[in-house]
Design an enzyme around this catalytic site. Structure first.
Site, PDB file in Angstrom:
ATOM      1  N   ASP A  75       0.823  -1.238   0.044  1.00 53.43           N
ATOM      2  CA  ASP A  75       0.005  -0.075  -0.009  1.00 53.43           C
ATOM      3  C   ASP A  75       0.869   1.266   0.003  1.00 53.43           C
ATOM      4  O   ASP A  75       2.133   1.116   0.226  1.00 53.43           O
ATOM      5  CB  ASP A  75      -0.830   0.033   1.261  1.00 53.43           C
ATOM      6  CG  ASP A  75      -1.747   1.173   1.489  1.00 53.43           C
ATOM      7  OD1 ASP A  75      -2.505   1.578   0.388  1.00 53.43           O
ATOM      8  OD2 ASP A  75      -1.692   1.733   2.477  1.00 53.43           O
ATOM      9  N   ASP A 125      -0.196   5.274   0.836  1.00 54.33           N
ATOM     10  CA  ASP A 125      -0.678   6.299   1.851  1.00 54.33           C
ATOM     11  C   ASP A 125      -0.528   5.589   3.268  1.00 54.33           C
ATOM     12  O   ASP A 125      -1.442   4.675   3.687  1.00 54.33           O
ATOM     13  CB  ASP A 125      -1.858   6.856   1.671  1.00 54.33           C
ATOM     14  CG  ASP A 125      -1.931   7.715   0.377  1.00 54.33           C
ATOM     15  OD1 ASP A 125      -1.148   8.745   0.472  1.00 54.33           O
ATOM     16  OD2 ASP A 125      -2.546   7.427  -0.572  1.00 54.33           O
ATOM     17  N   ASP A 173      -1.598  -0.945   5.909  1.00 54.67           N
ATOM     18  CA  ASP A 173      -1.672  -0.162   7.303  1.00 54.67           C
ATOM     19  C   ASP A 173      -3.012   0.104   8.029  1.00 54.67           C
ATOM     20  O   ASP A 173      -3.520   0.594   8.888  1.00 54.67           O
ATOM     21  CB  ASP A 173      -0.955   0.933   7.067  1.00 54.67           C
ATOM     22  CG  ASP A 173      -1.898   2.015   6.457  1.00 54.67           C
ATOM     23  OD1 ASP A 173      -2.265   1.626   5.396  1.00 54.67           O
ATOM     24  OD2 ASP A 173      -1.913   3.243   6.701  1.00 54.67           O
TER      25      ASP A 173
END
Length: 218
Positions: free
Chosen positions: A9, A11, A167
């Site tokens: 991922d 961001d 995250d």
């Protein structure tokens, strides 16, 4: 099967753009003499939810609110914050270790290609990726697995050969729905106990070298 490709991922994982996002909104609310309510600020899905955030601020400010000015000032302030933004601690080391191990790297993000490529290029990480798959290239955002399936298609691999890093819980859900194993590195704004679907949960990228992670996953 030991993975030979790592799919990240962007961001909140490779770069902490979640903190700069939150700080820019706090700054904009304070400019109006208000405190930003945190409940519901971070959505449980990928993609842009700023329309809802502006609507909430407009309701709090009242008729004097000018969204065009608000957006211009907030994004300019966030750009200042991003001038000193670096990859999250441990990420450069992971990229170096992946190269030593002969692993391919990719990114699967719900954010637009221009956003992802711009920051990765500035950080010197873009040319180390085999492929990227971004939110403006698919019909649905995480937890929908579309962006991971696009990444796998561009890589030309089966899910069993890949390992995702996320995250957020909706990111983990997207990776798992695409058939990938997933390592969670929870960002500061999500409770760790929400990551039960992950194969492994780390406190941070600097907490474990890649060889140790691969040993635990394989």
């Amino acid at each position: 099967m030991r993975p030979d490709t790592l799919i990240f991922d962007f961001d909140g994982l490779l770069m902490d753009t979640e903190s700069t996002l939150l700080e820019s909104w706090r700054w904009e609310w304070r400019r109006h003499g208000l405190d930003l309510p945190l409940d519901g600020f971070f959505a449980d899905h990928g993609g842009n939810v700023n329309d809802q955030r502006y609507a909430a601020l407009a309701a709090a400010v009242g008729k004097s609110y000018d969204q065009t000015e608000s957006h211009s000032l907030r994004t300019a302030y966030r750009d200042v914050l991003h001038e000193r933004l670096e990859p999250a601690p441990g990420i450069r080391e992971w990229f170096d270790q992946a190269a030593e191990l002969g692993l391919r790297l990719a990114v699967a993000s719900s954010s637009p290609r221009s956003w992802v490529h711009g920051y990765l290029d500035r950080a010197g990480l873009l040319d180390r990726l085999a492929v990227t798959a971004c939110g403006d290239e698919v019909e649905a955002h995480k937890p929908d697995p579309a962006v991971y399936r696009l990444a796998l298609d561009r890589l030309g691999i089966a899910p069993e050969r890949g390992l995702a890093f996320e995250d957020t819980p909706h990111g983990v859900a997207a990776a798992r729905a695409a058939g990938l194993r997933c390592v969670a590195v929870p960002n500061a704004y999500v409770a760790v106990d929400r990551f039960t679907a992950a194969d492994l949960v780390l406190a941070g990228a600097a907490d474990a070298p890649l060889p140790a992670i691969l040993d635990k996953i394989s």
